[in-house]
Design an enzyme around this catalytic site. Sequence first.
Site, PDB file in Angstrom:
ATOM      1  N   ASP A   6      32.742  11.425  -4.031  1.00  0.00           N
ATOM      2  CA  ASP A   6      33.555  10.568  -3.152  1.00  0.00           C
ATOM      3  C   ASP A   6      34.522  10.025  -4.220  1.00  0.00           C
ATOM      4  O   ASP A   6      34.110   9.000  -4.867  1.00  0.00           O
ATOM      5  CB  ASP A   6      32.519   9.524  -2.433  1.00  0.00           C
ATOM      6  N   ASN A   9      39.467   4.219  -4.803  1.00  0.00           N
ATOM      7  CA  ASN A   9      40.529   3.983  -5.685  1.00  0.00           C
ATOM      8  C   ASN A   9      40.064   2.863  -6.698  1.00  0.00           C
ATOM      9  O   ASN A   9      40.800   2.912  -7.864  1.00  0.00           O
ATOM     10  CB  ASN A   9      41.466   2.720  -4.580  1.00  0.00           C
ATOM     11  N   ILE A  12      34.424   6.300  -8.505  1.00  0.00           N
ATOM     12  CA  ILE A  12      34.351   7.652  -8.160  1.00  0.00           C
ATOM     13  C   ILE A  12      32.786   7.793  -8.254  1.00  0.00           C
ATOM     14  O   ILE A  12      32.067   7.563  -9.056  1.00  0.00           O
ATOM     15  CB  ILE A  12      34.682   8.829  -9.124  1.00  0.00           C
ATOM     16  N   TYR A  99      41.926   9.521  17.238  1.00  0.00           N
ATOM     17  CA  TYR A  99      43.182   9.001  16.646  1.00  0.00           C
ATOM     18  C   TYR A  99      44.370   9.556  16.983  1.00  0.00           C
ATOM     19  O   TYR A  99      44.478  10.634  17.371  1.00  0.00           O
ATOM     20  CB  TYR A  99      42.854   9.181  15.141  1.00  0.00           C
ATOM     21  N   GLY A 106      40.920   8.288   6.896  1.00  0.00           N
ATOM     22  CA  GLY A 106      40.486   8.534   5.398  1.00  0.00           C
ATOM     23  C   GLY A 106      39.306   9.496   5.238  1.00  0.00           C
ATOM     24  O   GLY A 106      38.292   9.376   6.151  1.00  0.00           O
ATOM     25  N   ASP A 108      36.713   9.479   3.129  1.00  0.00           N
ATOM     26  CA  ASP A 108      35.488   8.656   2.961  1.00  0.00           C
ATOM     27  C   ASP A 108      34.944   8.248   4.280  1.00  0.00           C
ATOM     28  O   ASP A 108      33.763   7.993   4.579  1.00  0.00           O
ATOM     29  CB  ASP A 108      35.747   7.671   1.985  1.00  0.00           C
ATOM     30  N   ARG A 109      35.943   7.737   5.139  1.00  0.00           N
ATOM     31  CA  ARG A 109      35.507   7.121   6.554  1.00  0.00           C
ATOM     32  C   ARG A 109      34.983   8.227   7.482  1.00  0.00           C
ATOM     33  O   ARG A 109      33.812   7.955   8.084  1.00  0.00           O
ATOM     34  CB  ARG A 109      36.719   6.321   7.287  1.00  0.00           C
ATOM     35  N   ASP A 128      32.235  -0.233   5.755  1.00  0.00           N
ATOM     36  CA  ASP A 128      32.203   0.112   4.510  1.00  0.00           C
ATOM     37  C   ASP A 128      32.826  -1.017   3.495  1.00  0.00           C
ATOM     38  O   ASP A 128      33.812  -1.336   3.623  1.00  0.00           O
ATOM     39  CB  ASP A 128      33.024   1.322   4.215  1.00  0.00           C
ATOM     40  N   THR A 183      33.380 -26.771  -8.582  1.00  0.00           N
ATOM     41  CA  THR A 183      34.589 -25.631  -8.167  1.00  0.00           C
ATOM     42  C   THR A 183      33.810 -24.400  -8.001  1.00  0.00           C
ATOM     43  O   THR A 183      34.284 -23.469  -7.159  1.00  0.00           O
ATOM     44  CB  THR A 183      35.697 -25.877  -9.136  1.00  0.00           C
TER      45      THR A 183
END
Length: 255
Positions: A6, A9, A12, A99, A106, A108-109, A128, A183
């Site tokens: 998989d 971005n 992997i 779609y 994608g 992966d989706r 995801d 903070t």
Amino acid sequence: MVIVFDIGNTNIKMGVFDGDELLHTLRMASANKTGDEYWLLIKDMLVVKNISKTDVEGVIISSVNPNLNYTFEHMVETYFGLKPLTVGAGLKTGLYIKYDNPKELGADRVAGCVAACKLYGAPCIVIDCGTATTFNVIAENNEFLGGAISFGLKSASESLASAAARLPKVELSAPKHAIGKTTITNMQSGIIFGYSGMIESMIDRLKRESGLTNARVIATGGISDIVNKCISAIDVVDRTLTLRGLNIIYNMNKK
């Protein structure tokens, strides 16, 4: 055995399957490496796990990072002597994609949704939590209705720290209270609870709009465990969902 990749971005993810059993996983950075360099990382893992490359009967790849597609396809052909399957047009998935342009969805989706339908049943909503956060709505009969894409928690946190000179980078963990006294805890509250609230709100909106009020919610990705502790809307966390989906798709197409 089957090896699945998989390619995202940021990372992997690799999985080694024997039938339906996920034996081993490996995570690598989506860096500017050659196929030979990636092979060395993979080979070391196979040696440690006592797996010969001749044990591997097939390889399947999903990718949202086109720059690495040829690198991995060439690496698989060179070192495994196999032509990998690539998730895309022409492969059977058992998913009916409603779609406007199914090719835009994608890989992966697709893999994550295939696994969710097979392992947990439809209707379902698959989330995801990765570099981006994707929401996928699947009706009965495995119909992919569509979804949404939002920011990722890690990238949003890093953007906040880089955009404001006096704000530091913080650990991505939920503070004890929403009202922070430092903070750091202020940032953790806003980042973690704000992100979790966004996901909870989106789940509610997607269920109402689709009419799938009984849909199971399955979360995957590196941040899914953190979010699951903050909200009650998630039914299942499965961080190996995409890898399992790739193995399912491979078995549907291997002949």
